[in-house]
Design an enzyme around this catalytic site. Structure first.
Site, mmCIF file in Angstrom:
data_model
loop_
_atom_site.group_PDB
_atom_site.id
_atom_site.type_symbol
_atom_site.label_atom_id
_atom_site.label_comp_id
_atom_site.label_asym_id
_atom_site.label_seq_id
_atom_site.Cartn_x
_atom_site.Cartn_y
_atom_site.Cartn_z
ATOM 1 N N TYR A 28 12.384 48.272 -0.611
ATOM 2 C CA TYR A 28 11.629 47.225 -1.480
ATOM 3 C C TYR A 28 10.464 46.781 -0.780
ATOM 4 O O TYR A 28 9.845 45.703 -1.133
ATOM 5 C CB TYR A 28 12.435 46.029 -1.876
ATOM 6 N N CYS A 64 10.146 0.049 -4.501
ATOM 7 C CA CYS A 64 10.949 0.868 -3.372
ATOM 8 C C CYS A 64 12.140 0.530 -2.894
ATOM 9 O O CYS A 64 12.178 -0.832 -2.679
ATOM 10 C CB CYS A 64 9.987 1.065 -2.012
ATOM 11 N N ASP A 112 22.661 43.871 -4.990
ATOM 12 C CA ASP A 112 23.572 43.126 -4.378
ATOM 13 C C ASP A 112 24.047 43.778 -3.383
ATOM 14 O O ASP A 112 25.320 44.388 -3.627
ATOM 15 C CB ASP A 112 24.642 42.462 -5.171
ATOM 16 N N GLU A 136 11.079 42.621 -9.196
ATOM 17 C CA GLU A 136 12.118 43.769 -9.095
ATOM 18 C C GLU A 136 13.433 43.186 -9.206
ATOM 19 O O GLU A 136 13.766 42.023 -9.239
ATOM 20 C CB GLU A 136 12.032 44.202 -7.553
ATOM 21 N N LYS A 165 17.301 42.457 -8.050
ATOM 22 C CA LYS A 165 17.776 42.041 -6.554
ATOM 23 C C LYS A 165 19.377 42.653 -6.528
ATOM 24 O O LYS A 165 20.161 42.086 -6.886
ATOM 25 C CB LYS A 165 17.931 40.620 -6.671
ATOM 26 N N CYS A 192 7.097 0.668 5.649
ATOM 27 C CA CYS A 192 8.635 0.538 4.997
ATOM 28 C C CYS A 192 9.467 1.099 5.853
ATOM 29 O O CYS A 192 9.339 2.183 6.413
ATOM 30 C CB CYS A 192 8.240 1.564 3.697
ATOM 31 N N LYS A 234 18.027 34.093 -9.325
ATOM 32 C CA LYS A 234 19.425 34.403 -9.343
ATOM 33 C C LYS A 234 19.816 33.939 -10.891
ATOM 34 O O LYS A 234 19.398 33.257 -11.675
ATOM 35 C CB LYS A 234 20.174 33.378 -8.529
ATOM 36 N N CYS A 239 11.569 -1.288 1.020
ATOM 37 C CA CYS A 239 10.611 -2.305 1.256
ATOM 38 C C CYS A 239 10.208 -3.239 -0.090
ATOM 39 O O CYS A 239 9.358 -4.107 0.041
ATOM 40 C CB CYS A 239 9.578 -1.703 1.972
ATOM 41 N N CYS A 245 6.407 5.746 -2.083
ATOM 42 C CA CYS A 245 6.038 4.213 -1.440
ATOM 43 C C CYS A 245 4.845 4.339 -0.563
ATOM 44 O O CYS A 245 4.869 5.405 0.491
ATOM 45 C CB CYS A 245 7.404 3.921 -0.928
HETATM 46 S S1 IVH Z 1 12.664 41.014 -0.748
HETATM 47 C C1 IVH Z 1 11.756 38.164 3.100
HETATM 48 N N1 IVH Z 1 13.445 42.616 -2.676
HETATM 49 O O1 IVH Z 1 17.965 39.615 -1.162
HETATM 50 C C2 IVH Z 1 12.602 38.836 2.284
HETATM 51 N N2 IVH Z 1 15.036 41.540 -1.154
HETATM 52 O O2 IVH Z 1 17.684 36.920 0.524
HETATM 53 C C3 IVH Z 1 12.377 40.133 1.567
HETATM 54 N N3 IVH Z 1 17.269 42.088 -1.792
HETATM 55 O O3 IVH Z 1 18.098 39.764 2.381
HETATM 56 C C4 IVH Z 1 13.237 40.472 0.818
HETATM 57 N N4 IVH Z 1 16.941 43.308 -3.650
HETATM 58 O O4 IVH Z 1 18.773 42.096 1.284
HETATM 59 C C5 IVH Z 1 13.674 41.766 -1.596
HETATM 60 N N5 IVH Z 1 14.018 43.846 -4.473
HETATM 61 C C6 IVH Z 1 14.309 42.909 -3.304
HETATM 62 C C7 IVH Z 1 15.781 42.889 -3.056
HETATM 63 C C8 IVH Z 1 16.124 41.915 -1.869
HETATM 64 C C9 IVH Z 1 17.939 42.507 -2.699
HETATM 65 C C10 IVH Z 1 18.160 41.226 -0.832
HETATM 66 C C11 IVH Z 1 17.695 41.345 0.474
HETATM 67 C C12 IVH Z 1 17.550 40.066 1.159
HETATM 68 C C13 IVH Z 1 18.052 39.105 0.216
HETATM 69 C C14 IVH Z 1 17.048 37.748 -0.311
#
Ligand code: IVH
Length: 664
Positions: A224, A404, A119, A115, A117, A427, A310, A407, A422
């Site tokens: 999501y 190590c 912002d 998916e 992400k 140790c 990311k 030790c 190790c």
């Molecule tokens: S799943 C357990 N899916 O990204 C967390 N997060 O650190 C489940 N975000 O706080 C999140 N798009 O606000 C998920 N398609 C997506 C997302 C998404 C943006 C954000 C969300 C979350 C942060 C992850």
């Protein structure tokens, strides 16, 4: 003062307070500092007490108590809102899959959903009988702010579902770039400061005090996921279903049969994200089969079944001076980059993790190289690449250590494992790390026993393991070089007080393989006592929610390890007596379900107190109201103390709270 001039003053103050709240989200330079804001709100509140008819739910003055910049009621999330682990490359994505496969033995790699992400700002939307009942921000993951009236103005957020269901969905609230540009243009015309980015604008808008004004701005929502129990077999089917119920789900989501498909999705969006009318800062990968979620479980902060890939982070270049091999408590040797100091994310960085030898090979890293460095979600920065064009011919290969560093025993690289280990149980570095882990804040919380003291106790042969801490005498501690008598007493007392820590803390502190803070809590909740856990068969362990077969084997193996059991037995003989998780004895049990506000300067960081209280089932909130049960007040408590007195809230000191928690 005549009523009309007071009314004028009230209007002015209210306007200023609202402005301050908006400014707070339109940094760079917030208009008022917290103290000035407090004073302003206090005056507003005074006027509103005198003229109750003036105050409304949306006046900052009705929220009498600070934190001033928190005008929305807080709500505890029934299911915590976690964050995602960050990955920065396809190589890290592959590592991530390997770590999943280790927890899913004898299974083919799973299918995924990729998916975007977005912002924006995470939001939890609760529905009952198909009607929206609350919209709560993420906050600290445990508790967020209830912004329901504002969220209701988001055009594509359904107020009613097609079916009368009770459920909680999670999603992201964001601005499209078009809406954001228009918003800032309007603000400029009105002489108001522009928002720095769409994310800040979304946060500022959701927390505006005037819902009418929120509605004039065009926020968007994408959902999501679902919180709580699964309703479908797969994540892809869940999203499909949420779409059918009327939720906006992203048309860009893709089911990926293999990790290569996820990598391709990541690569494609990395190149084409500019074609979207909203910011994305990466893509999210999730295991599709929900039946695997339990086995994969969570770390303390994030689920293992998903990760954020990311696109970019703040990145700097510096030189790798050397590689240091650090010995962990399990003997694993971790390569750590020793870097020429460089500024990154507001701090000077001279160390970064290199993970393991595979990572070094993959990066093609040599000592002396110019490296790219990023700061992920974690505090420790990462080396993500090498600028081979900056080589000067003097770079040296990185050679795995033949000994190590602590030790001098030869480390092993076990068949199929990436790490060098190790394997000498004696140790000194491992011993020190194990004890350091045992006393750490998130384990047994023996805070006066610091790194230096552990080293000195070890080097003088006064301790060799965590169990030996409980045999230390006052005279032995007082004999340490620098420790005065008062401090020695403090150490002895702290060790003594730790004997009755809750079971989960002890389990975490023991360093059972694969058992982190969260699994320790799951075990303590399920088995209640150490004896029952010790006797549990592998199948019983496997049947516990979130515990997979590999973890079950590891726990079972730990409790059959003679050396480990000898240590544990010794600790128990010396008085260690872990308490069942929920109980905590008389009054602490009575604290469960209560609401506490913390104020003033305390002898320990606020986060420590918050953590401690929450573990006893307490809800910690930011402002005092008549629903508050206790105000935990340190030095200079400020206006929260006034508010507590006004509402008849019981004010307690740290010592009293400690007693209530039954820790003395
Ligand atoms: S799943 C357990 N899916 O990204 C967390 N997060 O650190 C489940 N975000 O706080 C999140 N798009 O606000 C998920 N398609 C997506 C997302 C998404 C943006 C954000 C969300 C979350 C942060 C992850």
């Amino acid at each position: 003062m005549a009523q009309s001039s007071e009314r004028k003053q009230w209007e002015q103050l209210r306007h200023q307070a609202r402005r301050a709240l908006v400014d707070y989200y339109t940094a760079p330079a917030p208009g008022l500092d917290d103290a000035a804001y407090d004073a302003l709100v206090a005056e507003l509140a005074r006027l509103e007490r005198k003229h109750p008819a003036w105050s409304g739910w949306d006046s900052p003055g009705t929220r009498v108590a600070p934190p001033a910049l928190q005008p929305f009621p807080t709500r505890r999330h029934a299911t915590p809102m976690l964050s995602l682990a960050n990955l920065y490359s396809v190589a890290e994505l592959e590592d991530w899959e390997q770590s999943l496969l280790r927890l899913l033995p004898d299974r083919p790699p799973p299918a995924y959903v990729a998916e975007l992400k977005v912002d924006g700002l995470a939001i939890a939307l609760a529905y009952e009988d198909g009607r929206l009942v609350s919209a709560v921000t993420r906050g600290d993951g445990q508790t967020g702010e209830d912004v329901t009236p504002n969220a209701k103005t988001i055009p594509n957020l359904p107020h009613r579902l097609k079916t009368a269901l009770r459920l909680e969905v999670r999603g992201e609230v964001y601005y499209t770039l078009t809406a954001f540009t228009e918003l800032n243009a309007e603000r400029e015309r009105a002489g108001e400061p522009a928002f720095k980015n769409p994310r800040n604008a979304a946060a500022g808008t959701l927390r505006m005090l005037d819902s009418g004004a929120v509605g004039q701005r065009r926020l968007d929502l994408v959902v999501y996921g679902l919180a709580g129990a699964a309703r479908k077999k797969t994540h892809s089917a869940t999203l499909e279903w949420l779409g059918e119920l009327g939720f906006p789900v992203s048309p860009e989501r893709r089911r990926c049969k293999t990790l290569q498909d996820v990598a391709a999705y990541y690569g494609r969006w990395g190149k084409t994200r500019d074609t979207l009318d909203y910011h994305i800062d990466g893509v999210v990968v999730k295991v599709d089969d929900l039946a695997l979620y339990d086995t994969l479980g969570m770390t303390a902060k994030s689920p293992r079944w998903a990760a954020a890939l990311k696109f970019e982070a703040e990145q700097v270049t510096t030189r790798l001076r050397d590689v240091i091999w650090q010995v962990g408590r399990t003997g694993v040797l971790t390569p750590v980059a020793d870097l020429e100091p460089v500024q990154l994310g507001g701090t000077t960085v001279s160390r970064a993790t290199l993970h393991n030898l595979d990572q070094i090979e993959r990066l093609g890293l040599k000592v002396g190289d110019a490296v790219y460095l990023v700061k992920g979600g974690e505090i420790i920065p990462k080396v993500i690449g090498v600028d081979t064009s900056a080589r000067r011919g003097r770079e040296r290969p990185i050679v795995p250590p033949a000994q190590c560093p602590s030790c001098k025993a030869p480390p092993l690289r076990r068949e199929g494992e990436v790490d060098l280990t190790c394997v000498n149980p004696l140790c000194p570095a491992q011993q020190a790390e194990r004890i350091r882990h045992f006393v750490s804040r998130r384990a047994m919380d023996i805070d006066s026993v610091g790194e230096k003291i552990i080293e000195e106790l070890l080097s003088r042969g006064l301790i060799g393991s965590y169990a030996d801490l409980y045999a230390l005498t006052f005279d032995q501690v007082a004999s340490l070089k620098k420790e005065g008598k008062v401090f020695a007493q403090k150490i002895v007392d702290a060790i003594d007080a730790s004997k009755t820590r809750p079971l989960d803390r002890l389990l975490h502190g023991l360093g059972i393989p694969l058992v982190g803070e969260r699994t320790a809590r799951v075990l303590a909740r399920h088995f209640k006592t150490l004896d029952v856990l010790r006797e549990a068969a592998v199948e019983e362990l496997e049947n516990v929610n979130e515990i997979g077969s590999i973890t079950a084997e590891a726990i079972h193996g730990f409790f059959r390890d003679r050396d480990q059991m000898a240590l544990l037995q010794r600790a128990l003989k010396l008085g260690v007596d872990p308490q069942p998780l929920e109980a905590g004895g008389g009054e602490a049990a009575a604290l469960a379900g209560k609401t506490v506000v913390i104020t003033g300067t305390l002898s320990e960081p606020r986060g420590v107190w918050k953590d401690r209280l929450e573990r006893a089932g307490v809800t910690v909130t930011g402002s005092v109201s008549k629903k508050t049960d206790y105000l935990l007040a340190g030095e200079s408590p400020g206006s929260k103390l006034d508010a507590a007195q006004e509402h008849g809230v019981r004010v307690v000191t740290e010592q009293e709270m400690t007693r209530l928690l039954g820790r003395n």
